[in-house]
Scaffold this active site. Structure first.
Site, PDB file in Angstrom:
ATOM      1  N   ASP A 159      20.386 -65.373  -4.423  1.00 44.57           N
ATOM      2  CA  ASP A 159      18.968 -65.784  -4.366  1.00 44.57           C
ATOM      3  C   ASP A 159      18.141 -65.158  -5.499  1.00 44.57           C
ATOM      4  O   ASP A 159      17.359 -65.841  -6.158  1.00 44.57           O
ATOM      5  CB  ASP A 159      18.342 -65.381  -3.021  1.00 44.57           C
ATOM      6  CG  ASP A 159      18.675 -66.363  -1.906  1.00 44.57           C
ATOM      7  OD1 ASP A 159      19.055 -67.513  -2.211  1.00 44.57           O
ATOM      8  OD2 ASP A 159      18.552 -65.981  -0.731  1.00 44.57           O
TER       9      ASP A 159
ATOM     10  N   LYS B 260      21.966 -63.993   7.444  1.00 46.34           N
ATOM     11  CA  LYS B 260      22.186 -63.356   6.142  1.00 46.34           C
ATOM     12  C   LYS B 260      22.452 -61.841   6.243  1.00 46.34           C
ATOM     13  O   LYS B 260      23.069 -61.272   5.354  1.00 46.34           O
ATOM     14  CB  LYS B 260      20.980 -63.600   5.221  1.00 46.34           C
ATOM     15  CG  LYS B 260      20.908 -65.030   4.682  1.00 46.34           C
ATOM     16  CD  LYS B 260      19.761 -65.172   3.699  1.00 46.34           C
ATOM     17  CE  LYS B 260      19.743 -66.562   3.087  1.00 46.34           C
ATOM     18  NZ  LYS B 260      18.719 -66.721   2.073  1.00 46.34           N
TER      19      LYS B 260
HETATM   20  P1  NAP Z   1      11.875 -64.524   6.242  1.00 45.00           P
HETATM   21  O1  NAP Z   1      12.855 -63.436   5.992  1.00 45.00           O
HETATM   22  O2  NAP Z   1      11.733 -65.095   7.604  1.00 45.00           O
HETATM   23  O3  NAP Z   1      10.428 -63.987   5.754  1.00 45.00           O
HETATM   24  C1  NAP Z   1       9.278 -64.755   5.952  1.00 45.00           C
HETATM   25  C2  NAP Z   1       8.110 -64.113   5.197  1.00 45.00           C
HETATM   26  O4  NAP Z   1       6.959 -64.970   5.293  1.00 45.00           O
HETATM   27  C3  NAP Z   1       7.699 -62.757   5.762  1.00 45.00           C
HETATM   28  O5  NAP Z   1       7.242 -61.953   4.712  1.00 45.00           O
HETATM   29  C4  NAP Z   1       6.528 -63.129   6.696  1.00 45.00           C
HETATM   30  O6  NAP Z   1       5.613 -62.088   6.892  1.00 45.00           O
HETATM   31  C5  NAP Z   1       5.872 -64.223   5.873  1.00 45.00           C
HETATM   32  N1  NAP Z   1       5.069 -65.117   6.688  1.00 45.00           N
HETATM   33  C6  NAP Z   1       5.493 -66.027   7.598  1.00 45.00           C
HETATM   34  N2  NAP Z   1       4.464 -66.680   8.139  1.00 45.00           N
HETATM   35  C7  NAP Z   1       3.333 -66.139   7.589  1.00 45.00           C
HETATM   36  C8  NAP Z   1       1.944 -66.392   7.736  1.00 45.00           C
HETATM   37  N3  NAP Z   1       1.497 -67.321   8.587  1.00 45.00           N
HETATM   38  N4  NAP Z   1       1.069 -65.691   6.978  1.00 45.00           N
HETATM   39  C9  NAP Z   1       1.526 -64.750   6.106  1.00 45.00           C
HETATM   40  N5  NAP Z   1       2.837 -64.463   5.916  1.00 45.00           N
HETATM   41  C10 NAP Z   1       3.736 -65.161   6.645  1.00 45.00           C
HETATM   42  O7  NAP Z   1      12.164 -65.780   5.302  1.00 45.00           O
HETATM   43  P2  NAP Z   1      12.813 -65.791   3.828  1.00 45.00           P
HETATM   44  O8  NAP Z   1      14.270 -66.012   3.944  1.00 45.00           O
HETATM   45  O9  NAP Z   1      12.304 -64.610   3.080  1.00 45.00           O
HETATM   46  O10 NAP Z   1      12.183 -67.153   3.245  1.00 45.00           O
HETATM   47  C11 NAP Z   1      10.804 -67.277   2.937  1.00 45.00           C
HETATM   48  C12 NAP Z   1      10.545 -68.681   2.384  1.00 45.00           C
HETATM   49  O11 NAP Z   1      11.282 -68.847   1.181  1.00 45.00           O
HETATM   50  C13 NAP Z   1      10.994 -69.818   3.305  1.00 45.00           C
HETATM   51  O12 NAP Z   1      10.018 -70.845   3.224  1.00 45.00           O
HETATM   52  C14 NAP Z   1      12.298 -70.304   2.697  1.00 45.00           C
HETATM   53  O13 NAP Z   1      12.528 -71.682   2.921  1.00 45.00           O
HETATM   54  C15 NAP Z   1      12.042 -70.048   1.225  1.00 45.00           C
HETATM   55  N6  NAP Z   1      13.282 -69.802   0.448  1.00 45.00           N
HETATM   56  C16 NAP Z   1      13.477 -70.555  -0.648  1.00 45.00           C
HETATM   57  C17 NAP Z   1      14.604 -70.343  -1.418  1.00 45.00           C
HETATM   58  C18 NAP Z   1      14.830 -71.196  -2.632  1.00 45.00           C
HETATM   59  O14 NAP Z   1      15.960 -71.246  -3.096  1.00 45.00           O
HETATM   60  N7  NAP Z   1      13.807 -71.821  -3.179  1.00 45.00           N
HETATM   61  C19 NAP Z   1      15.557 -69.358  -1.063  1.00 45.00           C
HETATM   62  C20 NAP Z   1      15.300 -68.577   0.082  1.00 45.00           C
HETATM   63  C21 NAP Z   1      14.151 -68.815   0.840  1.00 45.00           C
HETATM   64  P3  NAP Z   1       5.851 -60.989   8.063  1.00 45.00           P
HETATM   65  O15 NAP Z   1       6.846 -60.007   7.505  1.00 45.00           O
HETATM   66  O16 NAP Z   1       4.509 -60.404   8.270  1.00 45.00           O
HETATM   67  O17 NAP Z   1       6.379 -61.726   9.261  1.00 45.00           O
END
Ligand code: NAP
Length: 295
Positions: free
Chosen positions: A109, A73
């Protein structure tokens, strides 16, 4: 009826790695079918070393555009000829439109979340205090949209606090006259949760297979909260289960998934799709292709 593919067929891609569990092909092809368009949406798994070749190839082929997902992205931005404000603010692109070989990037998003929030809770964003959990791409896009849509205050809590601090600084510098945004430390989380009306889990905590994990201490939740999870696998996360038991209004991540898809489809085709078409496509996909217990 069998779909006719010919030299007039226009393609729309999905670039990412891995893509095995993506719902986007089912959602977008259902929308294409609803409008009887001569288009096809195809997943294209790309290894990092091949991204350059694939993107340059796509720009020369019969593509109307593509979605971009994890992990590209941000990487995709350097290939674009133009970038929309939504993507510029979010610092990430999930949708690319190709016209006359020129590529323009968007981010649907954040808007997807706002539309899902309004449709799914019948509440408005204006004047409310939000607590966003997370500091990744999704948290960033949602925070920007909340600010632009009139939230009174947005609190941001992330496991890596420095990332939340950086994000707040960056967003505040980009959006003038914005509502107040504040990074919240672990120590402050309990009192800030009390102060907030809406809690949004924008981390990946609670996602399959770690379905027993909680993104926030459940003792912080109160009946007055609207609790949203953007995780959509499973549909009913542990956070949402707990919140519903307490009596909170809840919103699952499937709504955001659907509405970001609707926004992307509109950018490629200029056409609206009914949310039901995409919700149905997701349900069908789960029934047919997902192993038992994964949804
Ligand atoms: P990302 O950029 O990889 O960010 C992941 C986030 O989760 C970071 O803030 C990370 O914290 C945190 N995290 C991961 N493991 C953790 C843990 N064990 N304890 C606490 N915090 C944790 O991913 P993203 O693109 O933002 O996506 C995040 C989630 O949203 C995913 O599950 C994805 O499938 C979902 N999503 C859904 C939609 C939808 O349309 N519904 C759209 C986009 C994403 P750190 O910064 O400390 O690593």
């Amino acid at each position: 009826m069998k779909k006719l593919i010919n030299t007039e067929t226009r393609l729309i891609g999905l670039l990412g790695y891995p893509l095995k569990h993506s719902f986007s092909p089912a959602m977008q092809n259902a929308a294409i079918e609803e409008h009887k368009l001569n288009k096809l949406y195809i997943p294209i798994e790309v290894q990092k070393k091949d991204l350059d070749t694939v993107v340059k190839g796509i720009s020369r082929m019969n593509f109307d555009g593509f979605n971009v997902t994890i992990p590209y992205k941000v990487d995709i931005i350097k290939y674009l000829d133009d970038i929309d404000e939504s993507a510029l603010m979010a610092g990430a692109v999930n949708t690319v439109v190709i016209k006359s070989g020129k590529m323009k990037g968007f981010n649907t998003d954040g808007r997807g979340f706002i539309l899902a929030f309004k449709a799914g809770t019948s509440e408005s964003v204006q004047g409310k205090k939000f607590l966003v959990l997370g500091g990744g791409g999704a948290a960033r896009a949602i925070t920007v949209s909340l600010v632009l849509n009139g939230a009174e205050q947005v609190f941001l809590h992330n496991r890596t606090h420095e990332k939340a601090l950086r994000l707040v600084e960056e967003i505040s510098s980009k959006i003038k006259n914005s509502c107040r945004i504040k990074a919240v430390s672990d120590m402050e989380l309990s009192s800030i949760t009390k102060e907030s009306k809406v809690i949004i889990n924008a981390t990946s905590v609670g996602m399959y297979p770690n379905v027993e994990d909680d993104p926030i201490d459940k003792s912080f939740l109160q009946k007055k909260h609207i609790v949203c999870d953007i995780v959509y696998n499973p549909e009913n996360t542990k956070l949402l289960e707990t919140a519903a038991r307490i009596g909170c209004k809840t919103l699952s991540g499937t709504g955001m998934l659907v509405y970001q898809g609707i926004e992307s489809f509109r950018l490629w085709t200029g056409k609206a799709v009914s949310p039901d078409t995409m919700f149905r496509a997701i349900d069908l996909e789960k029934q047919e292709h997902w192993p038992e217990g994964q949804h």
